[in-house]
Scaffold this motif. Structure first.
Motif, PDB file in Angstrom:
ATOM      1  N   VAL A  58      11.740  -5.113  -1.094  1.00  0.00           N
ATOM      2  CA  VAL A  58      11.029  -6.384  -1.117  1.00  0.00           C
ATOM      3  C   VAL A  58       9.563  -6.092  -0.796  1.00  0.00           C
ATOM      4  O   VAL A  58       9.223  -5.840   0.369  1.00  0.00           O
ATOM      5  N   PRO A  59       8.665  -6.078  -1.793  1.00  0.00           N
ATOM      6  CA  PRO A  59       7.253  -5.799  -1.508  1.00  0.00           C
ATOM      7  C   PRO A  59       6.573  -6.985  -0.840  1.00  0.00           C
ATOM      8  O   PRO A  59       6.948  -8.150  -1.066  1.00  0.00           O
ATOM      9  N   THR A  60       5.579  -6.701  -0.025  1.00  0.00           N
ATOM     10  CA  THR A  60       4.833  -7.754   0.652  1.00  0.00           C
ATOM     11  C   THR A  60       3.427  -7.245   0.940  1.00  0.00           C
ATOM     12  O   THR A  60       3.213  -6.026   1.038  1.00  0.00           O
ATOM     13  N   PRO A  61       2.429  -8.130   1.048  1.00  0.00           N
ATOM     14  CA  PRO A  61       1.075  -7.666   1.367  1.00  0.00           C
ATOM     15  C   PRO A  61       1.058  -6.906   2.691  1.00  0.00           C
ATOM     16  O   PRO A  61       1.664  -7.343   3.679  1.00  0.00           O
ATOM     17  N   GLY A  62       0.357  -5.774   2.691  1.00  0.00           N
ATOM     18  CA  GLY A  62       0.333  -4.953   3.902  1.00  0.00           C
ATOM     19  C   GLY A  62      -0.750  -5.343   4.886  1.00  0.00           C
ATOM     20  O   GLY A  62      -0.660  -5.011   6.069  1.00  0.00           O
ATOM     21  N   LEU A  63      -1.778  -6.062   4.426  1.00  0.00           N
ATOM     22  CA  LEU A  63      -2.920  -6.359   5.286  1.00  0.00           C
ATOM     23  C   LEU A  63      -3.023  -7.857   5.516  1.00  0.00           C
ATOM     24  O   LEU A  63      -3.896  -8.543   4.976  1.00  0.00           O
ATOM     25  N   VAL A  64      -2.100  -8.378   6.304  1.00  0.00           N
ATOM     26  CA  VAL A  64      -2.099  -9.799   6.657  1.00  0.00           C
ATOM     27  C   VAL A  64      -1.940  -9.925   8.165  1.00  0.00           C
ATOM     28  O   VAL A  64      -1.451  -9.009   8.831  1.00  0.00           O
ATOM     29  N   ARG A  82       0.821  -1.219   0.000  1.00  0.00           N
ATOM     30  CA  ARG A  82       0.000   0.000   0.000  1.00  0.00           C
ATOM     31  C   ARG A  82       0.859   1.274   0.000  1.00  0.00           C
ATOM     32  O   ARG A  82       0.330   2.379   0.022  1.00  0.00           O
ATOM     33  N   THR A  83       2.176   1.113  -0.020  1.00  0.00           N
ATOM     34  CA  THR A  83       3.088   2.255   0.001  1.00  0.00           C
ATOM     35  C   THR A  83       3.044   2.993  -1.332  1.00  0.00           C
ATOM     36  O   THR A  83       2.935   2.381  -2.397  1.00  0.00           O
ATOM     37  N   THR A  84       3.150   4.324  -1.292  1.00  0.00           N
ATOM     38  CA  THR A  84       3.041   5.111  -2.513  1.00  0.00           C
ATOM     39  C   THR A  84       4.196   4.819  -3.467  1.00  0.00           C
ATOM     40  O   THR A  84       5.318   4.522  -3.044  1.00  0.00           O
ATOM     41  N   PRO A  85       3.948   4.939  -4.781  1.00  0.00           N
ATOM     42  CA  PRO A  85       5.028   4.759  -5.762  1.00  0.00           C
ATOM     43  C   PRO A  85       6.185   5.730  -5.553  1.00  0.00           C
ATOM     44  O   PRO A  85       7.340   5.405  -5.821  1.00  0.00           O
ATOM     45  N   GLU A  86       5.872   6.925  -5.056  1.00  0.00           N
ATOM     46  CA  GLU A  86       6.924   7.913  -4.841  1.00  0.00           C
ATOM     47  C   GLU A  86       7.936   7.436  -3.796  1.00  0.00           C
ATOM     48  O   GLU A  86       9.146   7.622  -3.948  1.00  0.00           O
ATOM     49  N   SER A  99       0.454  11.052  -5.829  1.00  0.00           N
ATOM     50  CA  SER A  99      -0.425  10.111  -6.523  1.00  0.00           C
ATOM     51  C   SER A  99      -1.638   9.728  -5.691  1.00  0.00           C
ATOM     52  O   SER A  99      -2.526   9.017  -6.183  1.00  0.00           O
ATOM     53  N   LYS A 100      -1.704  10.189  -4.460  1.00  0.00           N
ATOM     54  CA  LYS A 100      -2.842   9.877  -3.600  1.00  0.00           C
ATOM     55  C   LYS A 100      -3.543  11.155  -3.126  1.00  0.00           C
ATOM     56  O   LYS A 100      -4.558  11.563  -3.663  1.00  0.00           O
TER      57      LYS A 100
END
Length: 466
Positions: free
Chosen positions: A121-127, A104-108, A315-316
């Motif tokens: 390293v991206p990972t799901p934020g809502l687990v 959920r982190t912004t592209p910026e 972007s948000k």
């Protein structure tokens, strides 16, 4: 370090520029008759956020203790700002950096981490916290498996609050000439409000923690919110809620809970009325500070800590389309979605994923339009007392008619289809309808209507045609 000339300080390293950030007085949005509100502009740190202070302090402490060896690897789980600060420190001091970042982190923010040479390293934020993909779990595993890896662990590292007790709090006291009466700061890890608060409490300052409405810190239900890098989200399937060890909850005198809509609209006001381009957590802090100002009266002096810049949220929070489709902003074109669908009964009929088909038929009744019922992650309570649901908690949809003949003991979640599409209540009806049509939504398909990022009612797609 270095000598001060007429043009300002000269530093031997970019890291020497961390701290000593300006205070700026708000002039146009403070309530009439309220206390003055000054803001601590932490985006003036060289890495762009308040987290630069903790990043440098944690690295220096690890170097002194030998936990971080020369040429080692800095690892951290972060929503962005701590990672950016650590990436800057790593580049300046010759370390490799690896950061686990929620999706959920912004592209910026992601682009900034890459610009410093960090590995992301991206990972799901809502687990759930116990899930091996959880940000902190994954970061700890990577650190343990990396030769000379060091986990910064901002959530438990005492250097985090300590640096704010040594620098941020004393700076604010000195900059206000000891006139500050209230400090307002959000709590993410809790390091800033704990450290700065400890110092200022010794001078009789009232400490107010600003918190997203649904954050667990302030007593919310833990459901997702849209203000990044602050508050405490709790996945409902987490076994035991665990708060950051660095957050001393005895420091704040009270918590001011602020809804996402108020926070994000304050972000927009700060840019357009004060010329301050800040992030969502800064909008949260200022929204809380304005309330404190109104209650304190003209004899008070409120200081709010503004953690980061709005440049990493373009972007948000500054994207009209993003805000409108989530129900935070009204479109210029009319009629709006709410004009077309008309009044609706309060409360959204939903089916927790863990209920059985038999229980669903008994408790939910006929369901919404077309017999469709959104399937949600189960939560014990709803913080604001109304039946609204954060979009990420809506994980599917079922039609009651399609469940006929299935075993009554089956869990509803097993048979759920994709979650329903969404529209903002202030979105232009024609724009929303066209967007849904482009996505292949049928006229009888269910659609969630959002207010401030939460589903408040359900309609059929055809209702948008008036």
């Amino acid at each position: 370090m270095g000598a001060d000339g007429d043009g300002g300080p000269v530093h031997g390293s970019v890291l020497d520029g961390i701290g000593a950030t300006p205070l700026v007085r708000l002039n146009r949005i403070v309530p009439e008759g309220g206390a003055p509100v000054w803001v601590k502009t932490e985006w003036a740190n060289p890495g762009g956020s308040v987290k630069d202070r903790a990043a440098l302090a944690m690295v220096l402490d690890a170097e002194a203790s030998g936990a971080l060896a020369p040429g080692g690897t800095i690892v951290e789980g972060t929503s962005g700002n701590t990672g950016i600060g650590l990436a800057m420190v790593a580049a300046a001091r010759g370390y490799r950096a690896v950061f686990v970042v929620p999706d959920r982190t912004t592209p910026e923010k992601l682009a900034l981490l890459g610009a410093y040479g960090a590995e992301v390293v991206p990972t799901p934020g809502l687990v759930p916290r116990e899930d091996p993909r959880h940000v902190q779990q994954l970061a700890a595993r990577i650190a343990a498996e990396t030769p000379d890896g060091w986990l910064a662990d901002q959530y438990a590292n005492p250097a985090n609050p300590d640096v704010h007790e040594r620098t941020t709090g004393p700076e604010i006291w000195a900059q206000t000439g000891g006139r500050i009466t209230h400090l307002v700061a959000g709590a993410g890890t809790g390091g800033t409000v704990t450290g700065a608060g400890r110092h200022l409490r010794r001078h009789g300052v009232e400490i107010v923690a600003a918190d997203p409405w649904t954050s667990r810190y302030g007593g919310g239900d833990g459901s997702p919110y849209y203000v990044e890098a602050v508050g405490h989200y709790l996945h409902p399937l987490t076994g035991a809620d665990s708060w950051p060890a660095v957050y001393d909850t005895a420091v704040p005198d009270r918590t001011e809970r602020v809804g996402d809509g108020e926070s994000l609209r304050t972000v927009r006001r700060l840019a357009r009325e004060e010329g301050l381009l800040v992030g969502g957590s800064a909008g949260l802090a200022v929204a809380a500070a304005l309330r404190v100002s109104a209650a304190a009266g003209p004899d008070g002096l409120v200081v709010a800590v503004l953690p980061d810049s709005g440049r990493i949220y373009l972007s948000k929070y500054f994207d009209d389309a993003w805000l409108t489709t989530l129900g935070f902003l009204d479109a210029a074109e009319e009629p709006l979605v709410r004009d077309v669908i008309g009044p609706h009964e309060p409360g959204l009929r939903v089916a927790p994923a863990t209920v059985t088909i038999g229980e669903l038929h008994a408790e939910v009744g006929p369901g919404g339009p077309g017999g469709a019922v959104p399937v949600v992650l189960p939560r014990a309570t709803d913080a604001d007392g109304t039946a609204t649901w954060s979009v990420p908690d809506v994980i599917g949809c079922v039609r009651l008619g399609e469940l006929a003949g299935l075993p009554a003991a089956d869990r509803v979640g097993v048979h759920a289809g994709p979650p329903p599409p969404t529209v903002g209540h202030g979105e232009a009806a024609a724009t929303a309808a066209a967007r849904l049509d482009d996505a292949g939504v049928d006229p009888q398909d269910p659609v969630l209507v959002l207010v401030d990022g939460r589903g408040v009612t359900q309609i059929e797609r055809a209702a948008l045609d008036g």
